[in-house]
Each structure stands twice: as C-alpha cells, then as structure tokens.
Design a protein around this motif. Structure first.
Motif, mmCIF file in Angstrom:
data_model
loop_
_atom_site.group_PDB
_atom_site.id
_atom_site.type_symbol
_atom_site.label_atom_id
_atom_site.label_comp_id
_atom_site.label_asym_id
_atom_site.label_seq_id
_atom_site.Cartn_x
_atom_site.Cartn_y
_atom_site.Cartn_z
ATOM 1 N N PRO A 82 7.369 27.275 26.069
ATOM 2 C CA PRO A 82 6.482 27.108 27.234
ATOM 3 C C PRO A 82 7.124 27.645 28.511
ATOM 4 O O PRO A 82 6.451 28.252 29.340
ATOM 5 C CB PRO A 82 6.278 25.596 27.330
ATOM 6 N N ALA A 83 8.446 27.446 28.670
ATOM 7 C CA ALA A 83 9.111 27.893 29.899
ATOM 8 C C ALA A 83 9.084 29.415 30.012
ATOM 9 O O ALA A 83 8.906 29.955 31.105
ATOM 10 C CB ALA A 83 10.554 27.390 29.922
ATOM 11 N N LEU A 84 9.257 30.117 28.885
ATOM 12 C CA LEU A 84 9.268 31.582 28.923
ATOM 13 C C LEU A 84 7.880 32.152 29.203
ATOM 14 O O LEU A 84 7.757 33.314 29.601
ATOM 15 C CB LEU A 84 9.795 32.147 27.598
ATOM 16 N N GLU A 85 6.861 31.331 28.985
ATOM 17 C CA GLU A 85 5.500 31.810 29.255
ATOM 18 C C GLU A 85 4.874 31.078 30.451
ATOM 19 O O GLU A 85 3.668 31.115 30.651
ATOM 20 C CB GLU A 85 4.637 31.663 28.006
ATOM 21 N N ASP A 86 5.738 30.428 31.209
ATOM 22 C CA ASP A 86 5.277 29.691 32.382
ATOM 23 C C ASP A 86 4.712 30.685 33.410
ATOM 24 O O ASP A 86 5.257 31.769 33.592
ATOM 25 C CB ASP A 86 6.471 28.942 32.998
ATOM 26 N N PRO A 87 3.610 30.328 34.087
ATOM 27 C CA PRO A 87 3.100 31.249 35.115
ATOM 28 C C PRO A 87 4.062 31.431 36.279
ATOM 29 O O PRO A 87 4.032 32.454 36.956
ATOM 30 C CB PRO A 87 1.797 30.582 35.575
ATOM 31 N N LEU A 140 10.006 38.961 25.341
ATOM 32 C CA LEU A 140 10.830 39.750 26.265
ATOM 33 C C LEU A 140 10.043 40.933 26.812
ATOM 34 O O LEU A 140 10.086 41.229 28.007
ATOM 35 C CB LEU A 140 12.066 40.292 25.543
ATOM 36 N N ASP A 141 9.322 41.621 25.930
ATOM 37 C CA ASP A 141 8.526 42.782 26.358
ATOM 38 C C ASP A 141 7.516 42.366 27.415
ATOM 39 O O ASP A 141 7.327 43.055 28.420
ATOM 40 C CB ASP A 141 7.785 43.416 25.167
ATOM 41 N N GLY A 142 6.865 41.230 27.170
ATOM 42 C CA GLY A 142 5.854 40.745 28.106
ATOM 43 C C GLY A 142 6.457 40.425 29.468
ATOM 44 O O GLY A 142 5.899 40.782 30.511
ATOM 45 N N ILE A 143 7.628 39.779 29.459
ATOM 46 C CA ILE A 143 8.280 39.426 30.726
ATOM 47 C C ILE A 143 8.684 40.701 31.462
ATOM 48 O O ILE A 143 8.515 40.819 32.684
ATOM 49 C CB ILE A 143 9.526 38.529 30.466
ATOM 50 N N PHE A 144 9.208 41.668 30.707
ATOM 51 C CA PHE A 144 9.651 42.925 31.337
ATOM 52 C C PHE A 144 8.476 43.651 31.989
ATOM 53 O O PHE A 144 8.567 44.091 33.138
ATOM 54 C CB PHE A 144 10.310 43.825 30.282
ATOM 55 N N ARG A 145 7.369 43.739 31.253
ATOM 56 C CA ARG A 145 6.187 44.432 31.798
ATOM 57 C C ARG A 145 5.678 43.722 33.051
ATOM 58 O O ARG A 145 5.347 44.356 34.054
ATOM 59 C CB ARG A 145 5.074 44.492 30.737
ATOM 60 N N ASP A 146 5.629 42.384 32.972
ATOM 61 C CA ASP A 146 5.130 41.624 34.125
ATOM 62 C C ASP A 146 6.044 41.796 35.331
ATOM 63 O O ASP A 146 5.571 41.999 36.453
ATOM 64 C CB ASP A 146 5.018 40.133 33.750
#
Lengths: 802, 153
Positions: A627-632, A656-662
């Motif tokens: 949940p923390a890694l996908e926290d808004p 990781l890919d999602g966080i990097f892109r965001d």
C-alpha cells in the motif's frame, strides 16, 4: 548538454590540431614518395620494426620528462626537436642521403602519437569528461582538415619548390606554427601547466608496477596495442593491393586521390556523425564499434579470398573500405573514448600513463605487426593469411573493448564511492589497560563507556574483577549495569542483586534512576525477568526513560503483545522514533500485522516515519509496503522506497516502473509550470522546486533499487561536486543507467543546469505549454489528481488570490 | 498526500509564515510541505521597541525566528549581537533546555515566530538534514561571538 568550456579553448586546440595535421601530411607525402622510389614496398615491415625501437625510446624519454616537467615544457621541447629533425633531414636529402627517407617514415607515427598526447593532455586539463566526449571529435576534425590541406598543398608546393625533398622546409614551418599555437594556449590558459605533484612521490612518479596494478590501465594498454596493430595491418593490406594494381606515377596519383578521399570521409564523419553518436551511445559503443566493424570487414575479405581470390577488385575495394572505416572510427570514436577513459585515472598519473600506453604500447604494436608480416613474407604466406590474422586480432580487440568498458564503469563507480568511516574493532588485549582504567574511574561516564566497550569479554578474570569494582559505583546506572554483566557470566548472587536493584530503581521518582533500570533490562541476565517492569518503563512519562526501555526490548519480548503494541506506538513519537525502529527490527515478524494496520490507518504526517520504521522491521513483507508504494502521496512512496532500498527489500519491477514514470512526468510537469511563472510568485516557485526535488529523489530511489547503491554515489557526486568531478559523476550515471533512464535522471541530477534547461531536456515527456494562469488554476484545484500536493495547492491558491 | 494545515491564528497566513521560516538559514533547505506543519504550530509574538523578548537565566524550551524588526542580544549592558529578519534567537534551548545565556530586547517593533522544542524535535525526525543547518548556524554564532570577545577591551 554540458556547461561550455572556457571561451577560446576549442578554437585554440582545433588550430593546434590543424597545424599538426598540415605538418604530418607534409611529412608523410615526401617520406613515402622518396622511400618507395628508392626501396619499394617490400621493406615497409622493416620500418615498422624500427618504429617499435625508436618509438619506445622516444616515449620513454617523454614519460621521464613528464614526471619531472610541466606538460607544456615537454611538448615545447619535443616539438622543437622534431622541427630540428625535419630541417636536418632536408639538408641530408639535399646532400644526397636518400636513406633518411626511411628515418622520416619511422618518425611519422612517432610524431603522430606525440602530437595527440600533447593535444589530448591539454584537452584533459582544460575540458571535463563530458566536454571531452562532446568536443574532442571537433578538435580531431582540425587534424583531419590539416592533413587534407597538407596533402592538397603538396602539389602546388612541389611546383613552387621544384623537388620533393624541399617539401620538408614547409614541414618545418608548419611544425613551428603548431609550436606557436601551443605556447599561445599556455599563455591564455595557464592551467595547462599543471605540474606533477611534489607532495606525493607515488603519484608524481608512478612505477610500472603501480601503473599496471590497475586493470583499467592494463586494458587501456592492450586496447591501444590492438588498435594500432589492426590499423597497421589494414594499412599494409591496402598498400600491398594498391602496388599490385598500380605502379609509377599512377600509384602516386591513386594514393593522392585516396588520401584526399580518406580525409574527406574522416572530416565528414567527425563533423556530422561522431559527436551525436558518442552523445547518444557513449563509451559503451565508442570502444567496440571500431574493432567490430574492422572484424566484420576482414571476415568478408576472408570469404572473398576463399572464393574469388585476393587479386580481385572486390578484395581491393574491401581493403580500401576497411582502411577508410578504421581511420574514421579511430578518429571519431576510438580516440575520443580512450581519452574519456583516461579521465578516471588521477590527474597526476594521467600523462605518465598516456605516455606509456600511447607512446610505448603503440610503437611496440606496430613493430610486432612488422615482425608478423616479415615472417609471413619469409614463409610465403599471401594476403589471405594476413586477413585471417587480422580477423583473429580484431575479435580479440572487440572483446578487449567490451572488457575495458566494464573496467571503466567499475573505476568510475569506485571513484564515486565515499570513503568509509567504519572503525576497526577494539582489540581487548591491546586495550586492556585503558579498559580497566575506564571501569575503575570515578567518573560515571568513563565507566559507562568501559561497560559499552567490554562487549562479550566480561568472562575474563580481570574483567570480572573490574565489574565487581564497578558494581559498587555511586552511579545507579553503572551499578545495575555492572551487576547485570556479572549476572550474565553465571554469577547468581549478582543476578539477584541486579534484579532487586533494577526493581528499586524502576519505582524511583528520579527519571535518571528509572532510565538506569531500563538500561539494565537489556542485559541477557534479565531475559526471564517479569515483563511488567518493562511495560511500565515503556509507559513512563519521561521520553528518555521510554527510549531506554525500547533499547532494552529484545527478540524474546515478541511473545508479549503489550510490549509489541507499545513499540509500534512509540515509532510515531519523535523522541522515541529511533529507539522504537531499532526495537521493531529486533522483534521481527511478530510486529508485521500490527505495523501493516498502523501504516494503513495513521494520519498522513506520520505515515512516512512509520513506513521508514516498518521497512527496517519487515522489509520482506509486501503486506506492509504494497500500500505504501502505491500511496497517492509521493512522500510516503519515497519513504517506502528509500527504506526498502536501505534494508535490501524487494520491490516488484512493475511497481518500480510505475513510480519511475510518475516521478518523471511529475518532474517534467513541475518544470514546465515553473518556467511559465513570472513576477512575484516566490512561494509557489519554491513549492514547485520542492516538487522537482521530490521527483528527483524518487527517480534516484527507483534507480538505486534497480542498479544498486552506485547510483546514489554517482548522483551525490553529480549533485555536490564541481568541475571535473561533477562531470565524472554525470558520466558514471550515463554508464550505469539505460539511455531511457539517463535521459530522465541526468537532467534532474545536474544542479548546474537552469530550470529552463532542465525543462527543455524533459520537454519530450512534459505537458504542452500553457499560460501562467492556467498552470496556477490547475495546481490550485488539481482536477486530475496529478499534482497530489496539498502544500502546492495552498501556494497556488495564495498566488491566485493576490 | 501530506495534509497541510490551513490558516493558523495570527496576522500572517500559512504561506507567509512558511516564507518567513524559509528565510531562516537553518530552515532554508526544508521543503515547504514539511515546514508548513512547523509554521502552523508556531506562535506569532509581537514585541514593542524596548520590550524584553528573552531574559537571561530563564529556563525555556523554544526558539524565535525573527520575521520583522530588529533585536539586540545582550548580557547585562553588553551587546553581543544585533539581529534582523531571517535570524533566530534561543535555538540552544530547543536543542538542550537550560537557562538562557543572554537576554534579547526588541530594538524596534518586532514580529517573531516562536517554535517550541516538541515541534523542533518532530522536524528533526521528519527532516534529519536540518541537523546540518543547525550545526552551520551554531558554528557561525560561535565564530561571531569569538570575534566579539576578541574585540572586547
């Protein structure tokens, strides 16, 4: 994109290269013409061997001088000596001594290497590694243009002067122009005079053993040797085939035309292709492209020899193409890559290493090629054998290039790594007297330090005596800790005394005494003690007592839910966060369910802190971190990533890919918004800078999880260092990261770029341009939930309201 | 996302308070979103010219960030320093509560933000890099004090 070098550096170095090129063209044309007319091409391999002997001697002299003199002094002396040799050769030739043409042929590659050592040495002092990668090809273009000009000048000069040997007068004049430009560079940029360090003899005078202890230096040497052998082999193959097809004046005309074509191709490649190629692919490609292309062309030539034969036009054309390819790639990618690789070698050693590698390695390689060719002549092996030898050589050269790249990346990573502050362990034997002095001191702080240092050595007889002495100390904490230590050695009397004293201290009104009781609970002798005392101290009103009680929590307390609950709750308190985090780590898995619940439930300001603590306790448990890694809230994501990275936790690649892109999109958006703001928007600008910094931290965190701690090391250097070292940091990121990653990370890490430059670098992934009012309205309302920053919203509404 | 408190009590809005704290050297590197909680918890205090803001020997656990005006730091009648907007006074007390080592008097109408030790502790946990700012601030203060002592007769 890198900061520009000082004004005038590139024009002056390019002008030097131009004069150098003219000089060498006016040397090689008369030398070849005179030698081939007098002796023919069959003795060419013998000149290669002579090059090895005299080249090594010349470079040894340069290396010796480089350790004792400044670069400019070495260069001046060498260039003057060469000018004298050219003039003397002219006199000998005029007197009928045609044998000197062989000497001039030998002198040509030596002068070539020396010139590039001097120009490269100046470039290394005046440009950083990024500037070298981008600008050195342009400097080398000056050499190619000069070489072309020199070749073209040869024909009118010959008509003017009347005889081939008189061209050497023009050679001497061009050499003096080169010297003049070098001295002008020194006057304008005194930093090229960097002298060898006097304070560090090992650095100032590196021994051969010291130099070659480095795998990078070894590979650099091997690579240069193989490069020189490959080029010499292709040169020989081409001359050999040209002599078969042409003779007399036809041969001279053909060679003149081919030289012009060769240099034109070189100039065009350097001007149009080399820079963008190196910027885009860097050393990864720069070190292997040349050998790979040569290997491929030689392999095709081997097939032609096996089929139609070496006498065909196709074979001759391939030999020409291989010669052109090798020259343009040597000048455009190989030389630039080798010069950039030298930048990770400490500056004091660089010129000496360069002189050894380029000055000795290359002539020896040319001599070895000459010896191989002579042997092949003796045993009557034809061009086919030369081609097969060339294929083998270029394959080894390609692998050496790949190995050198790996070594370069390792050397860069080592250069980025900060020094360790880890102290050596305390040797009790050697420190025994000091330890006993501490334990016997009247000062409670000394005794506490002694007890800390005692570690697991309390069972020795002398330590036991010191502990018994400390157990009578006036300070209650010292007393109870000494008793606890004794109890841990099996002393039952001490155990009973320690338990009684701890209980008494725990009930005291003085927080110092309660803290002493809490400290004693951490001793192994209290493992089986009543947990009510620990729980009471964990609930103490004094935060220092609570922190000491948390320090006493051990793995055995995991069976007590009340202890676990209090430890998790203490993470949220600033005064006990550190101790509670450490206690969580000791409690291990048992705290995971409660942690997951708290991380999901607690209010936003506390979540990053809880996530950081949880990572230390439960980095293997995705239930806590998913949940923390996908926290808004990107702050929570960053806390989770940083903590997981520090704890070597595993993060699913798609997350990781999602966080990097965001993070990349967030940085591009914030930079685009920032560049559109005008006027008095100080707080909003600052809030946007904070968002850019947050995105930058997220990008680095993701890349650190993907590629390891070396990303943080390189980013730290790129961020905080200056000049050459900062360029090395950026270069390290370039070689560690993929091209897609580097395109995002490098502009964000480079603090020397303005926000406008950063925005331009990320424009590809950023939103379209908008008016200031539109940006402010979007940040204030955040209708698409892309900003997700309450503070930015507050600042935007404040800016809109003014 | 990290919630930001809205409009604290006092004449300054939250954004102005954060901007004022950003002008303080030790807080300059802290993101606004983190500093907003400090700004919200900080207490605005006004001192008239000549009014004592801090008294030597008093045991307190807060610091003041000067937003407007000027103050004199003095021990008895001896002036140790004069400070204006962007400076802090009393930061030693939030690091280690002890009797104040000097008094502080407003030289002109002065507006300060008071930051209590508990808030400062929270900030240190949330943003450990603050410690660098604190060290830099203390070192420059010690240097200035040493220079003043050298100049004293």
């Amino acid at each position: 994109m890198s900061a520009s070098p000082a004004r005038g550096v590139i024009p002056l170095l390019t002008a030097q290269a131009l004069a150098f090129g003219v000089t060498l063209a006016l040397l090689v044309v008369p030398a070849n013409a005179l030698f081939l007319n007098a002796y023919g091409s069959k003795w060419l391999p013998a000149t290669y061997i002579a090059i090895a002997v005299f080249g090594s001697a010349a470079s040894a002299v340069i290396a010796w001088a480089a350790r004792r003199m400044r670069l400019v002094q070495v260069a001046t002396a060498s260039l003057v000596a060469l000018a004298v040799l050219y003039a003397a050769s002219w006199l000998i030739l005029v007197a009928g001594g045609v044998w000197v043409s062989a000497f001039l042929l030998v002198l040509f590659p030596i002068a070539l290497q020396m010139g590039f050592v001097f120009i490269g040495g100046q470039a290394g002092r005046l440009l950083d590694v990024r500037q070298l990668k981008e600008r050195f090809p342009r400097i080398v273009t000056g050499f190619s243009v000069g070489f072309l000009l020199g070749g073209l000048l040869g024909i009118p000069l010959l008509a003017l002067l009347g005889s081939t040997e008189h061209l050497l007068l023009a050679t001497t004049a061009a050499q003096l122009v080169f010297l003049g430009l070098l001295l002008a560079t020194e006057r304008r940029f005194p930093e090229v005079q960097a002298a060898p360090s006097k304070s560090s003899p090992e650095v100032a005078r590196p021994s051969a053993r010291l130099l070659f202890a480095s795998s990078l230096v070894l590979l650099l040497c091997a690579y240069q040797v193989l490069s020189a052998m490959g080029s010499q082999l292709l040169d020989f193959l081409f001359f050999n085939r040209a002599q078969v097809r042409y003779s007399g004046n036809d041969l001279t005309r053909f060679l003149s035309g081919f030289t012009a074509l060769l240099n034109l191709a070189d100039i065009l490649f350097l001007a149009l292709v080399a820079g963008p190629l190196m910027r885009r692919f860097g050393l990864r490609l720069g070190l292997v492209l040349n050998p790979f292309v040569v290997a491929a062309l030689l392999a095709i030539m081997a097939l032609v020899v096996a089929g139609p034969g070496a006498a065909t036009f196709g074979f001759f054309a391939l030999a020409g193409v291989a010669r052109v390819s090798d020259l343009v790639l040597t000048d455009g990618t190989t030389r630039t890559s080798v010069n950039a690789s030298f930048q990770v070698i400490p500056v004091g050693e660089r010129l000496a290493v360069q002189a050894v590698v380029e000055g000795i390695g290359v002539p020896v390689a040319i001599g070895a090629t000459g010896a191989v060719l002579l042997v092949m002549n003796v045993v009557h092996l034809g061009p086919g054998a030369v081609v097969v030898f060339g294929v083998l050589l270029s394959v080894i050269w390609t692998f050496t290039g790949a190995a050198m790249y790996r070594s370069y990346t390792r050397a860069l990573a080592a250069e980025m790594r900060p020094g360790s502050l880890t102290a050596q362990g305390v040797e009790l034997g050697e420190s025994d007297a000091a330890l006993h002095a501490l334990l016997g001191s009247d000062d409670a702080r000394d005794v506490r330090l002694g007890l800390d240092l005692l570690g697991g050595f309390a069972s020795t007889p002398s330590a036991g005596a010191a502990l018994r002495q400390a157990s009578d100390h006036p300070d209650p904490e010292v007393r109870v800790r000494a008793l606890a230590r004794l109890a841990a050695t099996g002393d039952s009397e001490a155990a009973a005394a320690a338990a009684a004293l701890a209980g008494e201290l725990a009930r005291s009104a003085d927080p110092v005494e309660r803290r002493a009781a809490a400290s004693a609970l951490g001793s192994p002798s209290f493992i089986d003690a009543d947990s009510r005392m620990l729980i009471g101290l964990l609930d103490d009103r004094d935060p220092t007592v609570r922190a000491a009680a948390l320090d006493a929590v051990g793995p055995e307390d995991a069976v007590e839910p009340e202890v676990v609950r209090r430890v998790v709750a203490a993470v949220g308190e600033p005064s006990t966060t550190g101790s509670a985090t450490a206690a969580l780590r000791r409690l291990g898995d048992v705290a995971v369910p409660l942690l997951a619940e708290v991380v999901a439930r607690d209010p936003p300001p506390k979540r990053p802190r809880l996530v950081r603590a949880a990572a230390h306790a439960a980095s293997e448990h995705p239930v806590v971190f998913a949940p923390a890694l996908e926290d808004p809230d990107r702050v929570v994501v960053l806390a989770a990533l940083d903590a997981l990275d520090a704890a070597n936790g595993v993060v699913p690649p798609e997350i990781l890919d999602g966080i990097f892109r965001d993070a990349a999109a967030h940085a591009a958006r914030a930079l685009a918004a920032r560049t559109s703001l005008e006027g008095d928007n100080g707080s909003l600008l600052r809030a946007l800078d904070d968002e850019i910094d947050l995105a930058r931290r997220l990008v680095i965190a993701v890349l650190s999880v993907r590629h390891g701690e070396r990303v943080r090391d390189a980013a730290r250097v790129a961020d905080r260092a200056d000049g050459q070292r900062r360029a090395l940091g950026v270069e390290a990121l370039d070689v560690i990261l993929s091209r897609e990653e580097a395109e995002i990370a490098v502009p964000l890490v480079r603090r020397d770029l303005t926000p406008d430059e950063q925005a331009a670098a990320l424009a590809r992934i950023g939103p379209p341009a908008r008016a200031q009012e539109e940006w402010i309205a979007e940040m204030a309302e955040d209708p698409d939930k892309v900003w997700r920053s309450s503070w930015l919203g507050v600042c935007a509404r404040h800016a809109a309201g003014r | 996302m990290t919630d930001v408190p809205s409009s604290p009590a006092g004449s300054l809005g939250l954004v102005e308070r954060v901007a004022a704290l950003h002008r303080v050297q030790m807080f300059a590197g802290i993101p606004g979103r983190v500093l907003a909680a400090v700004a919200e918890a900080a207490v605005e205090e006004r001192a008239a010219q000549g009014e004592l803001l801090m008294e030597e020997g008093a045991v307190e656990a807060h610091l003041y960030a000067i937003v407007e005006g000027r103050v004199r730091v003095h021990r008895g009648g001896r002036t140790l320093d004069e400070l204006g907007p962007g400076a802090t006074v009393g930061e030693l007390a939030v690091l280690a509560p002890a009797p104040r080592s000097a008094s502080v008097t407003a030289l002109e109408p002065t507006l300060v933000l008071r930051v209590d030790q508990l808030v400062f502790d929270e900030l240190l946990v949330e943003w450990p890099e603050l410690a660098h700012g604190v060290i830099e601030d203390l070192v420059s203060r010690i240097r200035a004090r040493a220079e003043l002592d050298e100049q004293a007769p």
